[in-house]
Design an enzyme around this catalytic site. Structure first.
Site, PDB file in Angstrom:
ATOM      1  N   ILE A 292      -4.203  -7.522   0.518  1.00 55.24           N
ATOM      2  CA  ILE A 292      -3.538  -8.824   0.602  1.00 55.24           C
ATOM      3  C   ILE A 292      -4.185  -9.686   1.685  1.00 55.24           C
ATOM      4  O   ILE A 292      -4.472 -10.857   1.470  1.00 55.24           O
ATOM      5  CB  ILE A 292      -2.029  -8.648   0.901  1.00 55.24           C
TER       6      ILE A 292
ATOM      7  N   GLY B 218      14.351 -12.974  -2.485  1.00 56.20           N
ATOM      8  CA  GLY B 218      15.536 -13.409  -1.739  1.00 56.20           C
ATOM      9  C   GLY B 218      16.445 -12.312  -1.230  1.00 56.20           C
ATOM     10  O   GLY B 218      17.575 -12.592  -0.809  1.00 56.20           O
TER      11      GLY B 218
ATOM     12  N   CYS C  71       0.827  -1.206   0.000  1.00 54.44           N
ATOM     13  CA  CYS C  71       0.000   0.000   0.000  1.00 54.44           C
ATOM     14  C   CYS C  71       0.861   1.254   0.000  1.00 54.44           C
ATOM     15  O   CYS C  71       2.076   1.201  -0.039  1.00 54.44           O
ATOM     16  CB  CYS C  71      -0.897   0.007   1.234  1.00 54.44           C
TER      17      CYS C  71
ATOM     18  N   GLY D 131       2.049  -2.226   5.001  1.00 55.07           N
ATOM     19  CA  GLY D 131       2.869  -3.333   5.465  1.00 55.07           C
ATOM     20  C   GLY D 131       2.098  -4.546   5.910  1.00 55.07           C
ATOM     21  O   GLY D 131       0.893  -4.669   5.683  1.00 55.07           O
TER      22      GLY D 131
END
Length: 556
Positions: A55, A350, A2, A78
């Site tokens: 999400i 990663g 966001c 977050g």
């Protein structure tokens, strides 16, 4: 991923209607980060705007998040991975209004003020307004995975935004809000809340770790970060780090993390994504890794011309003129667009492993365990300006969230708390040996023991070579020499650097913007301090991993 925007320290008699309109207009410049919904909150003391990428709890977690009594308003970018544990441990009742993992921030603040920050395990940047106390709290996650900027306008108002582009038109002063810090208006100054003991090498000297402990800790980190209610995937370059993330994710993909692995996952087939030029080392290695792991793999190719065409937009989104960041961000930006087109909204990546374990090729030259450890700390501290910014903003440019399990706070405590002597590269050996040995058998040896390739190299060696050639043909020697004298902040040291700086300055013309970008010489992504490790480094400084001659198989 966001975006948030907040305006605080409003003067008495502020025209809230006009300020609300201005806030919406500025927030719209970062709406790519949150295309699913926009939310606005206004109060005589604050304005909050949120652009949402849904999400978790996509149907009911719209922001700003309000407490039941209307006292608290929270705009947050977050994920809080340990939100369920934190909710269970609350000492005072709190009436949750949504299923959002981030609403626990309101609950914890109501219980204990800013003291709760050290309890969070997640990636986040948030603004919280307390309308009863007329105070605000602003904070950013310890590693700076989520971007955050602050600025002051001509009226002295404090502006907070996820991306600098929302501030450049309204603020004269613009700065990066530091990771692991908070600003409580009652205290009036930015303070750190994250100060791990492992920053001091002496706290780690002689400490050992077993392969089983290291492996288990990382597997748990990946598991925590698979919290999602929408389709997701993994980035898979075929290097060690992305392949380990994918292999661990495959272990847990068929069960729903949000329900303690007791029910079938909503999207049990794990998809992986890779990008490169024709003949890319990464594309070939990613295919091998995907076959071994069992992901549904998607391999995309781009051309040099497509990459060069995208650079102005890449610089606008990443908000940097740093050479290595732009080199690596461009293919990632192109990949994010393809991922978005497939309906995926979150990916595991990663980033962070090389900083923790000394994976960059210049670490072969580390003179001692102390120096090795100090450099890993320096690299971790700078992640928010480089790899975290790249992964977050390149993906967010197309409304995709990037999560980074190697930077999970519990895992990083594990991985940074043992002696760096066990991370050092043995003569003739391979970097990140301790991590490779911990995952023995998890991947084919050709992947597990593949030499480090920086992303901008692995997509195809022709990419960097073409960028250098373009700069050489478009900028004269005289222009470069003049630029070295005319720029106040970080004078460009190469034609490629000047090429990017000109594009950046056209979009972010204020000197304050230029100062948000780090400078200094680097070899293979080293900090400036590590240049002293080898006499050859000073004259070979280039962020490409191929600059470390005698270590990289295909040196520049």
């Amino acid at each position: 991923m966001c975006s948030i925007l907040g305006i605080f320290d409003l003067s008495a008699g502020t025209d809230l209607s006009a300020l609300r309109s201005l806030a919406l207009a500025q927030s719209a410049k970062q709406r790519h980060r949150g295309p699913d919904w926009s939310g606005v909150y206004t109060d005589p003391g604050a304005v909050l705007v949120h652009e949402r990428l849904a999400i978790v709890d996509p149907a009911g977690g719209a922001q700003p998040l309000r407490s039941a009594d209307g006292r608290l308003a929270l705009a947050v970018n977050g994920e809080i991975y340990n939100h369920r544990e934190l909710e269970r441990d609350l000492k005072t009742p709190y009436e949750f209004q949504t299923g959002s993992d981030c609403e626990v921030i309101n609950a914890l603040y109501a219980q204990e003020g800013a003291a709760f920050l050290s309890k969070l395990n997640g990636i986040y940047a948030f603004c919280l307004w307390d309308s009863e106390q007329k105070t605000y709290l602003i904070a950013r996650d310890p590693l700076g995975v989520c971007p955050l900027y602050q600025g002051r306008d001509s009226q002295g108002r404090l502006w907070i935004a996820s991306e600098m582009k929302s501030l450049v038109d309204v603020c004269d002063q613009i700065e990066v809000f530091p990771p692991g810090h908070y600003l409580d208006s009652r205290e009036g100054m930015i303070k750190p809340f994250w100060q791990p003991q492992w920053r001091d090498y002496e706290k780690t000297r002689g400490v050992k770790i077993s392969n089983e402990t290291l492996r288990s800790s990382f597997e748990q980190a990946v598991h925590r970060q698979m919290m999602t209610d929408v389709p997701y995937g993994v980035l898979l370059s075929g290097g060690l780090d992305s392949s380990l993330v994918a292999a661990c994710a495959m272990r847990f993909a068929r069960q729903r993390v949000e329900e303690d692995d007791k029910t079938e996952a909503w999207w049990p087939r794990l998809h992986s994504f890779a990008i490169g030029l024709e003949g890319s080392p990464d594309l070939a290695a990613a295919h091998v890794a995907a076959e071994a792991i069992g992901t549904i793999h998607h391999s995309f190719k781009y051309t040099v011309d497509e990459g060069i065409d995208a650079i102005p937009e890449v610089i606008r989104h990443i908000e940097t003129y740093d050479v290595t960041t732009i080199r690596a961000s461009t293919p990632m930006y192109l990949l994010a667009r393809r991922i978005k087109a497939m309906g995926v909204k979150m990916v595991l990546s990663g980033e962070g492993s090389d900083e923790i374990f000394g994976g960059y090729l210049y670490f072969h030259k580390a003179p001692s365990a102390f120096e090795f450890h100090q450099e890993t700390v320096r690299k971790i501290d700078a992640l928010h300006l480089f790899d975290c910014a790249r992964a977050n903003k390149a993906m967010a440019a197309w409304g995709v969230e990037a999560r980074v399990p190697f930077l999970d706070l519990q895992f990083i405590d594990t991985a940074m708390s043992f002696d760096a002597a066990d991370k050092m590269v043995k003569p003739g050996g391979m970097e990140k040996r301790v991590l490779r040995e911990a995952f023995d058998g998890a991947l084919p040896d050709s992947i597990l023991w593949r030499q480090k390739e920086q992303f901008s190299d692995g997509v195809g060696y022709g990419w960097i070579d073409s960028l250098k050639a373009l700069a050489e043909s478009s900028i004269s020697d005289a222009e470069l020499e003049s630029a070295k004298l005319s720029y106040e902040t970080n004078p460009p040291q190469s034609k490629e650097a000047l090429m990017y700086r000109r594009i950046f300055d056209a979009q972010f013309p204020k000197e304050a913007c230029a100062k948000t970008v780090p400078g200094g010489k680097s070899i293979a992504c080293s900090s400036p301090a590590a240049i002293a490790w080898d006499a050859s480094f000073a004259n070979a400084a280039d962020p490409s991993g191929r600059a470390v001659k005698g270590v990289h198989e295909k040196a520049l």
